[in-house]
Scaffold this motif. Sequence first.
Motif, PDB file in Angstrom:
ATOM      1  N   ILE A  22       0.893  -1.200   0.627  1.00 39.31           N
ATOM      2  CA  ILE A  22      -0.298   0.133  -0.063  1.00 39.31           C
ATOM      3  C   ILE A  22       0.954   1.220  -0.008  1.00 39.31           C
ATOM      4  O   ILE A  22       0.936   2.197  -1.023  1.00 39.31           O
ATOM      5  CB  ILE A  22      -1.129  -0.589   0.936  1.00 39.31           C
ATOM      6  N   LEU A  23       1.906   1.185   0.474  1.00 42.87           N
ATOM      7  CA  LEU A  23       2.572   2.407   0.950  1.00 42.87           C
ATOM      8  C   LEU A  23       3.459   2.918  -0.185  1.00 42.87           C
ATOM      9  O   LEU A  23       4.355   3.593  -0.712  1.00 42.87           O
ATOM     10  CB  LEU A  23       3.940   2.036   1.702  1.00 42.87           C
ATOM     11  N   GLY A  24       3.857   1.357  -1.346  1.00 46.56           N
ATOM     12  CA  GLY A  24       4.642   1.529  -2.473  1.00 46.56           C
ATOM     13  C   GLY A  24       3.648   1.750  -3.567  1.00 46.56           C
ATOM     14  O   GLY A  24       3.977   3.270  -4.517  1.00 46.56           O
ATOM     15  N   LEU A  25       1.869   1.674  -3.494  1.00 48.78           N
ATOM     16  CA  LEU A  25       1.446   2.614  -4.860  1.00 48.78           C
ATOM     17  C   LEU A  25       1.845   4.057  -3.965  1.00 48.78           C
ATOM     18  O   LEU A  25       1.000   5.032  -5.569  1.00 48.78           O
ATOM     19  CB  LEU A  25       0.208   2.072  -4.068  1.00 48.78           C
ATOM     20  N   THR A  26       1.290   4.340  -3.461  1.00 48.84           N
ATOM     21  CA  THR A  26       1.789   5.806  -3.013  1.00 48.84           C
ATOM     22  C   THR A  26       3.035   6.777  -2.744  1.00 48.84           C
ATOM     23  O   THR A  26       3.242   7.718  -3.370  1.00 48.84           O
ATOM     24  CB  THR A  26       1.576   6.484  -1.426  1.00 48.84           C
ATOM     25  N   ASP A  27       4.581   6.048  -4.072  1.00 46.29           N
ATOM     26  CA  ASP A  27       5.177   6.471  -4.050  1.00 46.29           C
ATOM     27  C   ASP A  27       5.270   6.858  -5.350  1.00 46.29           C
ATOM     28  O   ASP A  27       4.730   6.077  -6.082  1.00 46.29           O
ATOM     29  CB  ASP A  27       6.019   5.225  -3.973  1.00 46.29           C
ATOM     30  N   SER A  28       5.773   7.940  -5.639  1.00 50.87           N
ATOM     31  CA  SER A  28       6.144   9.233  -7.097  1.00 50.87           C
ATOM     32  C   SER A  28       6.894   8.126  -7.689  1.00 50.87           C
ATOM     33  O   SER A  28       5.946   8.520  -8.787  1.00 50.87           O
ATOM     34  CB  SER A  28       6.405  10.135  -6.374  1.00 50.87           C
ATOM     35  N   ALA A  29       7.180   7.373  -7.985  1.00 52.19           N
ATOM     36  CA  ALA A  29       8.535   6.637  -8.792  1.00 52.19           C
ATOM     37  C   ALA A  29       6.949   5.622  -8.769  1.00 52.19           C
ATOM     38  O   ALA A  29       7.614   5.247 -10.687  1.00 52.19           O
ATOM     39  CB  ALA A  29       9.266   5.523  -7.647  1.00 52.19           C
ATOM     40  N   PHE A  30       6.560   5.025  -8.402  1.00 53.44           N
ATOM     41  CA  PHE A  30       5.526   4.318  -8.656  1.00 53.44           C
ATOM     42  C   PHE A  30       4.383   4.941 -10.212  1.00 53.44           C
ATOM     43  O   PHE A  30       4.204   4.043 -10.993  1.00 53.44           O
ATOM     44  CB  PHE A  30       4.624   3.532  -8.218  1.00 53.44           C
ATOM     45  N   ARG A  31       4.767   6.173  -9.717  1.00 56.95           N
ATOM     46  CA  ARG A  31       3.473   6.752 -10.630  1.00 56.95           C
ATOM     47  C   ARG A  31       4.478   7.297 -12.296  1.00 56.95           C
ATOM     48  O   ARG A  31       3.814   7.513 -13.586  1.00 56.95           O
ATOM     49  CB  ARG A  31       3.075   8.263 -10.368  1.00 56.95           C
ATOM     50  N   GLN A  32       5.740   7.328 -12.194  1.00 52.39           N
ATOM     51  CA  GLN A  32       6.833   7.773 -12.938  1.00 52.39           C
ATOM     52  C   GLN A  32       7.027   5.975 -13.949  1.00 52.39           C
ATOM     53  O   GLN A  32       6.966   6.336 -14.981  1.00 52.39           O
ATOM     54  CB  GLN A  32       7.869   7.828 -12.645  1.00 52.39           C
ATOM     55  N   SER A  36      -0.520   6.281 -14.574  1.00 60.42           N
ATOM     56  CA  SER A  36      -1.695   5.474 -14.058  1.00 60.42           C
ATOM     57  C   SER A  36      -2.455   5.598 -15.183  1.00 60.42           C
ATOM     58  O   SER A  36      -2.346   5.616 -16.067  1.00 60.42           O
ATOM     59  CB  SER A  36      -2.125   6.919 -12.995  1.00 60.42           C
ATOM     60  N   GLU A  37      -2.576   4.208 -14.720  1.00 64.77           N
ATOM     61  CA  GLU A  37      -4.213   3.714 -15.667  1.00 64.77           C
ATOM     62  C   GLU A  37      -5.634   2.788 -14.658  1.00 64.77           C
ATOM     63  O   GLU A  37      -5.034   2.294 -14.178  1.00 64.77           O
ATOM     64  CB  GLU A  37      -3.812   2.088 -16.627  1.00 64.77           C
ATOM     65  N   ASN A  38      -6.184   2.510 -15.973  1.00 60.57           N
ATOM     66  CA  ASN A  38      -7.468   1.888 -14.591  1.00 60.57           C
ATOM     67  C   ASN A  38      -7.353   0.672 -15.055  1.00 60.57           C
ATOM     68  O   ASN A  38      -7.651   0.317 -16.349  1.00 60.57           O
ATOM     69  CB  ASN A  38      -8.559   3.124 -14.740  1.00 60.57           C
ATOM     70  N   GLY A  39      -8.427   0.313 -14.200  1.00 59.07           N
ATOM     71  CA  GLY A  39      -8.536  -1.437 -13.845  1.00 59.07           C
ATOM     72  C   GLY A  39      -7.670  -1.998 -14.106  1.00 59.07           C
ATOM     73  O   GLY A  39      -6.555  -2.508 -12.742  1.00 59.07           O
ATOM     74  N   ILE A  40      -7.715  -3.228 -14.923  1.00 60.94           N
ATOM     75  CA  ILE A  40      -6.305  -5.008 -14.573  1.00 60.94           C
ATOM     76  C   ILE A  40      -5.711  -4.283 -14.676  1.00 60.94           C
ATOM     77  O   ILE A  40      -4.170  -4.679 -13.976  1.00 60.94           O
ATOM     78  CB  ILE A  40      -7.311  -5.654 -15.136  1.00 60.94           C
ATOM     79  N   LEU A  43      -3.768  -2.893 -11.090  1.00 58.76           N
ATOM     80  CA  LEU A  43      -3.541  -4.030 -10.514  1.00 58.76           C
ATOM     81  C   LEU A  43      -2.044  -4.833 -10.675  1.00 58.76           C
ATOM     82  O   LEU A  43      -1.019  -5.289  -9.995  1.00 58.76           O
ATOM     83  CB  LEU A  43      -4.450  -4.951 -10.387  1.00 58.76           C
ATOM     84  N   MET A  44      -1.980  -4.873 -12.327  1.00 57.86           N
ATOM     85  CA  MET A  44      -0.826  -5.863 -12.459  1.00 57.86           C
ATOM     86  C   MET A  44       0.805  -5.344 -12.390  1.00 57.86           C
ATOM     87  O   MET A  44       1.462  -5.253 -12.407  1.00 57.86           O
ATOM     88  CB  MET A  44      -0.892  -5.831 -14.355  1.00 57.86           C
ATOM     89  N   ASN A  45      -0.192  -4.142 -13.416  1.00 54.85           N
ATOM     90  CA  ASN A  45       1.599  -2.713 -13.204  1.00 54.85           C
ATOM     91  C   ASN A  45       2.084  -3.216 -11.395  1.00 54.85           C
ATOM     92  O   ASN A  45       2.841  -2.635 -10.843  1.00 54.85           O
ATOM     93  CB  ASN A  45       1.528  -2.029 -13.489  1.00 54.85           C
ATOM     94  N   SER A  46       0.646  -2.746 -10.676  1.00 53.37           N
ATOM     95  CA  SER A  46       1.372  -2.460  -8.804  1.00 53.37           C
ATOM     96  C   SER A  46       1.613  -3.262  -8.291  1.00 53.37           C
ATOM     97  O   SER A  46       2.962  -2.742  -7.376  1.00 53.37           O
ATOM     98  CB  SER A  46      -0.217  -1.939  -8.286  1.00 53.37           C
ATOM     99  N   MET A  47       1.844  -4.767  -9.145  1.00 51.70           N
ATOM    100  CA  MET A  47       2.054  -6.225  -8.729  1.00 51.70           C
ATOM    101  C   MET A  47       4.031  -6.315  -9.209  1.00 51.70           C
ATOM    102  O   MET A  47       4.151  -6.446  -8.350  1.00 51.70           O
ATOM    103  CB  MET A  47       1.149  -7.396  -9.092  1.00 51.70           C
ATOM    104  N   LYS A  48       3.845  -6.053 -10.184  1.00 47.60           N
ATOM    105  CA  LYS A  48       5.008  -5.889 -10.520  1.00 47.60           C
ATOM    106  C   LYS A  48       6.014  -4.693 -10.475  1.00 47.60           C
ATOM    107  O   LYS A  48       7.158  -5.084  -9.645  1.00 47.60           O
ATOM    108  CB  LYS A  48       4.994  -5.520 -12.607  1.00 47.60           C
ATOM    109  N   TYR A  49       5.403  -3.858  -9.818  1.00 44.74           N
ATOM    110  CA  TYR A  49       6.561  -2.841  -8.955  1.00 44.74           C
ATOM    111  C   TYR A  49       6.932  -3.530  -7.784  1.00 44.74           C
ATOM    112  O   TYR A  49       7.290  -2.921  -7.383  1.00 44.74           O
ATOM    113  CB  TYR A  49       5.667  -1.529  -8.925  1.00 44.74           C
ATOM    114  N   PHE A  50       5.855  -3.913  -6.864  1.00 43.48           N
ATOM    115  CA  PHE A  50       5.620  -4.093  -5.520  1.00 43.48           C
ATOM    116  C   PHE A  50       7.337  -5.292  -5.481  1.00 43.48           C
ATOM    117  O   PHE A  50       7.458  -5.411  -4.830  1.00 43.48           O
ATOM    118  CB  PHE A  50       4.212  -4.886  -5.267  1.00 43.48           C
TER     119      PHE A  50
END
Length: 81
Positions: A22-32, A36-40, A43-50
């Motif tokens: 959850i804290l990784g999702l708030t990281d500015s590097a994740f957005r860079q 940001s995209e919506n939907g699945i 979710l896949m990009n957030s898991m990959k980033y994690f």
Amino acid sequence: MKKNILKVFIINIMILSLTAYILGLTDSAFRQVYPSENGISYLMNSMKYFVLWVLPYWWLIIIVGALLLTFLYYILRKIKL
């Protein structure tokens, strides 16, 4: 008792991993890295980033934190609080 301690340890790892996710999702590097995209795909990009960015830096902190919380649980159970 040992099975109970192992369960507590695994639950602590899951809680701390979820917190790091959850804290990784708030990281500015994740957005860079993953715009940001919506939907699945989000979710896949957030898991990959994690897995590729957050866990390599935080796995030791998660394990040590889970060990400390499990030790605290064990001590509190011994003194029956």
